[in-house]
Write a protein that holds these residues in place. Structure first.
Motif, PDB file in Angstrom:
ATOM      1  N   VAL A 207       0.847  -1.177   0.000  1.00 10.57           N
ATOM      2  CA  VAL A 207       0.000   0.000   0.000  1.00 10.57           C
ATOM      3  C   VAL A 207       0.892   1.239   0.000  1.00 10.57           C
ATOM      4  O   VAL A 207       1.998   1.215   0.531  1.00 10.57           O
ATOM      5  N   VAL A 208       0.413   2.297  -0.638  1.00 16.36           N
ATOM      6  CA  VAL A 208       1.088   3.587  -0.579  1.00 16.36           C
ATOM      7  C   VAL A 208       0.293   4.438   0.405  1.00 16.36           C
ATOM      8  O   VAL A 208      -0.902   4.670   0.215  1.00 16.36           O
ATOM      9  N   VAL A 209       0.956   4.854   1.466  1.00 23.08           N
ATOM     10  CA  VAL A 209       0.295   5.634   2.513  1.00 23.08           C
ATOM     11  C   VAL A 209       0.404   7.110   2.139  1.00 23.08           C
ATOM     12  O   VAL A 209       1.498   7.617   1.897  1.00 23.08           O
ATOM     13  N   ASP A 210      -0.730   7.792   2.119  1.00 21.22           N
ATOM     14  CA  ASP A 210      -0.753   9.194   1.714  1.00 21.22           C
ATOM     15  C   ASP A 210       0.076  10.073   2.651  1.00 21.22           C
ATOM     16  O   ASP A 210       0.770  10.973   2.209  1.00 21.22           O
ATOM     17  N   PHE A 211      -0.002   9.815   3.947  1.00 25.14           N
ATOM     18  CA  PHE A 211       0.673  10.633   4.964  1.00 25.14           C
ATOM     19  C   PHE A 211       0.986   9.722   6.130  1.00 25.14           C
ATOM     20  O   PHE A 211       0.122   9.006   6.606  1.00 25.14           O
TER      21      PHE A 211
ATOM     22  N   LYS B 297       9.909   2.820  11.411  1.00 30.38           N
ATOM     23  CA  LYS B 297       8.750   2.322  12.158  1.00 30.38           C
ATOM     24  C   LYS B 297       7.581   3.284  12.003  1.00 30.38           C
ATOM     25  O   LYS B 297       7.600   4.385  12.532  1.00 30.38           O
ATOM     26  N   PRO B 298       6.541   2.861  11.315  1.00 29.04           N
ATOM     27  CA  PRO B 298       5.356   3.711  11.182  1.00 29.04           C
ATOM     28  C   PRO B 298       4.519   3.693  12.465  1.00 29.04           C
ATOM     29  O   PRO B 298       4.342   2.643  13.076  1.00 29.04           O
ATOM     30  N   TYR B 299       4.037   4.864  12.844  1.00 29.10           N
ATOM     31  CA  TYR B 299       3.191   4.979  14.031  1.00 29.10           C
ATOM     32  C   TYR B 299       1.764   5.400  13.682  1.00 29.10           C
ATOM     33  O   TYR B 299       0.818   5.068  14.382  1.00 29.10           O
ATOM     34  N   PHE B 300       1.639   6.191  12.635  1.00 28.60           N
ATOM     35  CA  PHE B 300       0.348   6.779  12.311  1.00 28.60           C
ATOM     36  C   PHE B 300       0.219   6.836  10.800  1.00 28.60           C
ATOM     37  O   PHE B 300       1.105   7.362  10.126  1.00 28.60           O
ATOM     38  N   CYS B 301      -0.861   6.305  10.282  1.00 28.12           N
ATOM     39  CA  CYS B 301      -1.099   6.298   8.837  1.00 28.12           C
ATOM     40  C   CYS B 301      -2.364   7.084   8.525  1.00 28.12           C
ATOM     41  O   CYS B 301      -3.460   6.649   8.856  1.00 28.12           O
ATOM     42  N   PHE B 302      -2.194   8.249   7.937  1.00 28.85           N
ATOM     43  CA  PHE B 302      -3.332   8.963   7.372  1.00 28.85           C
ATOM     44  C   PHE B 302      -3.515   8.373   5.993  1.00 28.85           C
ATOM     45  O   PHE B 302      -2.535   8.210   5.263  1.00 28.85           O
ATOM     46  N   HIS B 303      -4.711   8.104   5.634  1.00 33.45           N
ATOM     47  CA  HIS B 303      -4.902   7.539   4.322  1.00 33.45           C
ATOM     48  C   HIS B 303      -6.229   8.004   3.777  1.00 33.45           C
ATOM     49  O   HIS B 303      -7.201   8.114   4.515  1.00 33.45           O
ATOM     50  N   GLU B 304      -6.214   8.246   2.529  1.00 32.37           N
ATOM     51  CA  GLU B 304      -7.426   8.531   1.805  1.00 32.37           C
ATOM     52  C   GLU B 304      -8.082   9.842   2.205  1.00 32.37           C
ATOM     53  O   GLU B 304      -8.818   9.935   3.163  1.00 32.37           O
ATOM     54  N   TYR B 305      -7.749  10.842   1.469  1.00 29.90           N
ATOM     55  CA  TYR B 305      -8.466  12.103   1.552  1.00 29.90           C
ATOM     56  C   TYR B 305      -9.433  12.035   0.385  1.00 29.90           C
ATOM     57  O   TYR B 305      -9.015  12.150  -0.753  1.00 29.90           O
TER      58      TYR B 305
END
Length: 162
Positions: free
Chosen positions: A52-56, A68-76
């Motif tokens: 997956v490509v994470v937007d933010f 290490k990812p902590y927070f994935c904003f996705h899909e605006y």
């Protein structure tokens, strides 16, 4: 306020997301974690390959390397005329992040549809979704900024490997 429902993904990012993240005080001075845009993350979860490509993303990392990812904003997404399931897309990113981190700590995320923000938490394979926060309403906007600022505290006190 009425225009936000018609904005496309890039307009939502530039006119709202970047502005709100600025108010939450995420800066490059925070050396333990960084903000990344449009970054791929992949993992194998229970025999299934997730790409997956994470937007933010808010993640520990060095320069362009996401550690290490902590927070994935996705899909605006626009309020109208979207076809993808933003909840499923965020969950896929969170599952991949969880597998990538291999530390049994919670993963956090959010998705935005038009003016409405929804925050998510995942522990193990259990997840929860917050109520909707309308960023065009002053009280809800303050809540969004407060949640993002609280998340900085969570990163620093509970998620960072020190």
């Amino acid at each position: 306020e009425a225009e936000v429902d018609a904005w496309n993904e890039e307009e939502l990012k530039m006119r709202y997301l970047s502005f709100i993240v600025d108010f939450a005080n995420y800066t490059e001075k925070d050396r333990e974690y960084r903000i990344y845009f449009e970054r791929p993350i992949s993992a194998e979860v229970e025999g299934h390959k997730i790409n997956v490509v994470v937007d933010f993303m808010i993640a520990q990392g060095v320069r362009d390397y996401v550690k290490k990812p902590y927070f994935c904003f996705h899909e605006y997404k626009r309020e109208k005329k979207y076809n993808d399931d933003p909840i499923a897309q965020v969950l896929l990113a969170m599952l991949a992040a969880q597998e990538h981190n291999k530390n049994n700590k919670p993963i956090y995320g959010a998705y935005i549809i038009g003016k409405n923000w929804h925050f998510m938490t995942m522990e193990n394979k259990n997840f929860a979704i917050s109520k909707s926060f309308d960023c065009t309403q002053q009280d809800d906007l303050y809540c969004i900024i407060s949640i993002l600022r609280k998340f900085k505290h969570i990163i620093q006190t509970q998620l960072l490997d020190k």
